[in-house]
Design a protein around this motif. Sequence first.
Motif, PDB file in Angstrom:
ATOM      1  N   GLY A  18      42.046  37.644  46.423  1.00  0.00           N
ATOM      2  CA  GLY A  18      42.984  36.661  45.891  1.00  0.00           C
ATOM      3  C   GLY A  18      42.791  36.297  44.438  1.00  0.00           C
ATOM      4  O   GLY A  18      43.567  35.513  43.880  1.00  0.00           O
ATOM      5  N   VAL A  19      41.760  36.826  43.790  1.00  0.00           N
ATOM      6  CA  VAL A  19      41.545  36.612  42.357  1.00  0.00           C
ATOM      7  C   VAL A  19      41.247  37.969  41.730  1.00  0.00           C
ATOM      8  O   VAL A  19      40.853  38.911  42.421  1.00  0.00           O
ATOM      9  N   ALA A  20      41.405  38.069  40.417  1.00  0.00           N
ATOM     10  CA  ALA A  20      41.203  39.349  39.744  1.00  0.00           C
ATOM     11  C   ALA A  20      40.853  39.119  38.290  1.00  0.00           C
ATOM     12  O   ALA A  20      41.101  38.045  37.728  1.00  0.00           O
ATOM     13  N   GLU A  21      40.256  40.142  37.679  1.00  0.00           N
ATOM     14  CA  GLU A  21      40.004  40.142  36.239  1.00  0.00           C
ATOM     15  C   GLU A  21      41.024  41.042  35.561  1.00  0.00           C
ATOM     16  O   GLU A  21      41.634  41.912  36.196  1.00  0.00           O
ATOM     17  N   THR A  22      41.206  40.843  34.255  1.00  0.00           N
ATOM     18  CA  THR A  22      42.133  41.651  33.477  1.00  0.00           C
ATOM     19  C   THR A  22      41.461  42.074  32.168  1.00  0.00           C
ATOM     20  O   THR A  22      40.323  41.688  31.891  1.00  0.00           O
ATOM     21  N   SER A  23      42.188  42.833  31.364  1.00  0.00           N
ATOM     22  CA  SER A  23      41.657  43.277  30.078  1.00  0.00           C
ATOM     23  C   SER A  23      41.543  42.140  29.072  1.00  0.00           C
ATOM     24  O   SER A  23      41.042  42.337  27.966  1.00  0.00           O
ATOM     25  N   SER A  24      41.998  40.945  29.440  1.00  0.00           N
ATOM     26  CA  SER A  24      41.846  39.782  28.559  1.00  0.00           C
ATOM     27  C   SER A  24      40.811  38.783  29.086  1.00  0.00           C
ATOM     28  O   SER A  24      40.605  37.731  28.478  1.00  0.00           O
ATOM     29  N   THR A  25      40.148  39.106  30.198  1.00  0.00           N
ATOM     30  CA  THR A  25      39.099  38.227  30.718  1.00  0.00           C
ATOM     31  C   THR A  25      37.950  38.150  29.711  1.00  0.00           C
ATOM     32  O   THR A  25      37.448  39.184  29.261  1.00  0.00           O
ATOM     33  N   PRO A  26      37.498  36.956  29.341  1.00  0.00           N
ATOM     34  CA  PRO A  26      36.415  36.851  28.354  1.00  0.00           C
ATOM     35  C   PRO A  26      35.132  37.520  28.840  1.00  0.00           C
ATOM     36  O   PRO A  26      34.822  37.511  30.036  1.00  0.00           O
ATOM     37  N   VAL A  27      34.386  38.090  27.912  1.00  0.00           N
ATOM     38  CA  VAL A  27      33.080  38.659  28.219  1.00  0.00           C
ATOM     39  C   VAL A  27      32.183  37.563  28.787  1.00  0.00           C
ATOM     40  O   VAL A  27      32.186  36.425  28.315  1.00  0.00           O
ATOM     41  N   GLY A  28      31.401  37.906  29.808  1.00  0.00           N
ATOM     42  CA  GLY A  28      30.489  36.945  30.405  1.00  0.00           C
ATOM     43  C   GLY A  28      31.054  36.191  31.581  1.00  0.00           C
ATOM     44  O   GLY A  28      30.396  35.300  32.126  1.00  0.00           O
ATOM     45  N   GLN A  29      32.275  36.547  32.032  1.00  0.00           N
ATOM     46  CA  GLN A  29      32.856  35.904  33.197  1.00  0.00           C
ATOM     47  C   GLN A  29      32.861  36.855  34.384  1.00  0.00           C
ATOM     48  O   GLN A  29      32.636  38.059  34.243  1.00  0.00           O
ATOM     49  N   SER A  30      33.128  36.315  35.567  1.00  0.00           N
ATOM     50  CA  SER A  30      33.107  37.108  36.790  1.00  0.00           C
ATOM     51  C   SER A  30      33.959  36.421  37.849  1.00  0.00           C
ATOM     52  O   SER A  30      34.450  35.309  37.661  1.00  0.00           O
ATOM     53  N   LEU A  31      34.101  37.120  38.995  1.00  0.00           N
ATOM     54  CA  LEU A  31      34.746  36.548  40.181  1.00  0.00           C
ATOM     55  C   LEU A  31      33.632  36.148  41.140  1.00  0.00           C
ATOM     56  O   LEU A  31      32.691  36.914  41.368  1.00  0.00           O
ATOM     57  N   GLN A  32      33.729  34.943  41.729  1.00  0.00           N
ATOM     58  CA  GLN A  32      32.616  34.398  42.505  1.00  0.00           C
ATOM     59  C   GLN A  32      33.087  33.822  43.838  1.00  0.00           C
ATOM     60  O   GLN A  32      34.151  33.203  43.910  1.00  0.00           O
ATOM     61  N   ARG A  33      32.283  34.057  44.852  1.00  0.00           N
ATOM     62  CA  ARG A  33      32.528  33.479  46.171  1.00  0.00           C
ATOM     63  C   ARG A  33      31.690  32.220  46.296  1.00  0.00           C
ATOM     64  O   ARG A  33      30.455  32.274  46.271  1.00  0.00           O
ATOM     65  N   ILE A  34      32.353  31.068  46.425  1.00  0.00           N
ATOM     66  CA  ILE A  34      31.668  29.782  46.501  1.00  0.00           C
ATOM     67  C   ILE A  34      32.103  29.081  47.775  1.00  0.00           C
ATOM     68  O   ILE A  34      33.292  28.821  47.971  1.00  0.00           O
ATOM     69  N   ASP A  35      31.146  28.822  48.650  1.00  0.00           N
ATOM     70  CA  ASP A  35      31.443  28.184  49.939  1.00  0.00           C
ATOM     71  C   ASP A  35      32.540  28.929  50.689  1.00  0.00           C
ATOM     72  O   ASP A  35      33.435  28.326  51.291  1.00  0.00           O
ATOM     73  N   GLY A  36      32.479  30.259  50.626  1.00  0.00           N
ATOM     74  CA  GLY A  36      33.405  31.093  51.384  1.00  0.00           C
ATOM     75  C   GLY A  36      34.733  31.370  50.714  1.00  0.00           C
ATOM     76  O   GLY A  36      35.555  32.115  51.256  1.00  0.00           O
ATOM     77  N   VAL A  37      34.959  30.799  49.531  1.00  0.00           N
ATOM     78  CA  VAL A  37      36.245  30.953  48.837  1.00  0.00           C
ATOM     79  C   VAL A  37      36.014  31.665  47.511  1.00  0.00           C
ATOM     80  O   VAL A  37      35.133  31.276  46.730  1.00  0.00           O
ATOM     81  N   TRP A  38      36.823  32.698  47.247  1.00  0.00           N
ATOM     82  CA  TRP A  38      36.719  33.425  45.978  1.00  0.00           C
ATOM     83  C   TRP A  38      37.444  32.669  44.882  1.00  0.00           C
ATOM     84  O   TRP A  38      38.554  32.149  45.093  1.00  0.00           O
ATOM     85  N   THR A  39      36.825  32.601  43.709  1.00  0.00           N
ATOM     86  CA  THR A  39      37.385  31.874  42.579  1.00  0.00           C
ATOM     87  C   THR A  39      37.077  32.621  41.291  1.00  0.00           C
ATOM     88  O   THR A  39      36.295  33.562  41.275  1.00  0.00           O
ATOM     89  N   GLY A  40      37.682  32.205  40.190  1.00  0.00           N
ATOM     90  CA  GLY A  40      37.441  32.827  38.895  1.00  0.00           C
ATOM     91  C   GLY A  40      38.694  33.494  38.363  1.00  0.00           C
ATOM     92  O   GLY A  40      39.761  33.411  38.961  1.00  0.00           O
ATOM     93  N   SER A  64      29.876  33.781  34.505  1.00  0.00           N
ATOM     94  CA  SER A  64      29.130  34.481  35.548  1.00  0.00           C
ATOM     95  C   SER A  64      27.817  33.782  35.860  1.00  0.00           C
ATOM     96  O   SER A  64      27.235  33.094  35.011  1.00  0.00           O
ATOM     97  N   SER A  65      27.358  33.979  37.102  1.00  0.00           N
ATOM     98  CA  SER A  65      26.076  33.402  37.519  1.00  0.00           C
ATOM     99  C   SER A  65      25.251  34.447  38.261  1.00  0.00           C
ATOM    100  O   SER A  65      24.513  34.118  39.183  1.00  0.00           O
TER     101      SER A  65
END
Length: 283
Positions: free
Chosen positions: A155-177, A181-182
């Motif tokens: 349900g979330v995605a990165e693109t060619s404009s996503t800033p360096v150092g970011q990611s998609l993360q699963r937090i408490d069972g829900v994907w966000t971002g 990044s962590s």
Amino acid sequence: MSTSPGRAHPRAFGPIAALTALAIPLLGIAIPVSAQAVTTDGDVFISEIHYDNDGTDTGEAIELQAPTGTQLTDWSLVLYDGADGLAYDTREIPNLFVPDAGVWVETFAVDGIQNGPDGIALIDGSGTVIEFLSYDRSIIATDGPAQGLTSTAIGVAETSSTPVGQSLQRIDGVWTGPAVSSFGAINTADDQGEPGDTVDISLLSINDFHGRIEGDGQSAGAAVLSCAVDYFESQNPNTLFVSAGDSIGASTFTSFIQDDQPTIDALNAIGLDVSAFGNHEFD
């Protein structure tokens, strides 16, 4: 992130190759039905993904979360191409115990994880698919351990404009971002960060490699170097592997007899990010 141009995969059965058939004997026909999607709320799961960012992709990685001390013997990550459902890479997880941080991180070289829509399957030591996730949309695997399965789109995605150092993360069972990044730590809602947050970057540097791809009494060789790089990148996904020059030239016979192409291939496989020119590069 690569988009797999130039990779020609056979598609003999077209889109129906990704479907299973439900036979209705009385009518004598077969109706294609989608395979079951696989995700998990168990103890071991994919918790963070990074595959695309602005400019040259950097820090591509997949993180697994598991209880400290969990042994991941014979587990693996299988990457799937969303265009044809074929597996394009398999990463065997080292025979290790999950460290105190509660996560383990697999890093990839530049363009190691394709842009979407593509998928990731988490396979346990018995070959069972624990999770089959995808970004951008659902896909259906047509080979490998997840063959016939439909992915769960996060349900979330990165693109060619996503800033360096970011990611998609699963937090408490829900994907966000995408969010800061962590990798290397369990994701929490407090990890989202603010502009100006710092990122720790590690630099691994070599020099005067001179095509020593084979280990001997004086040189460690490419295999040992690769293991060392993998270890440090698992500790910090924001790691750059660089060379100060003289990676080739004055090489051993195995390399120079083939114009040092074996050395170039080995360093690319290890994930060399950038290299300066030494005098021997001009030999």
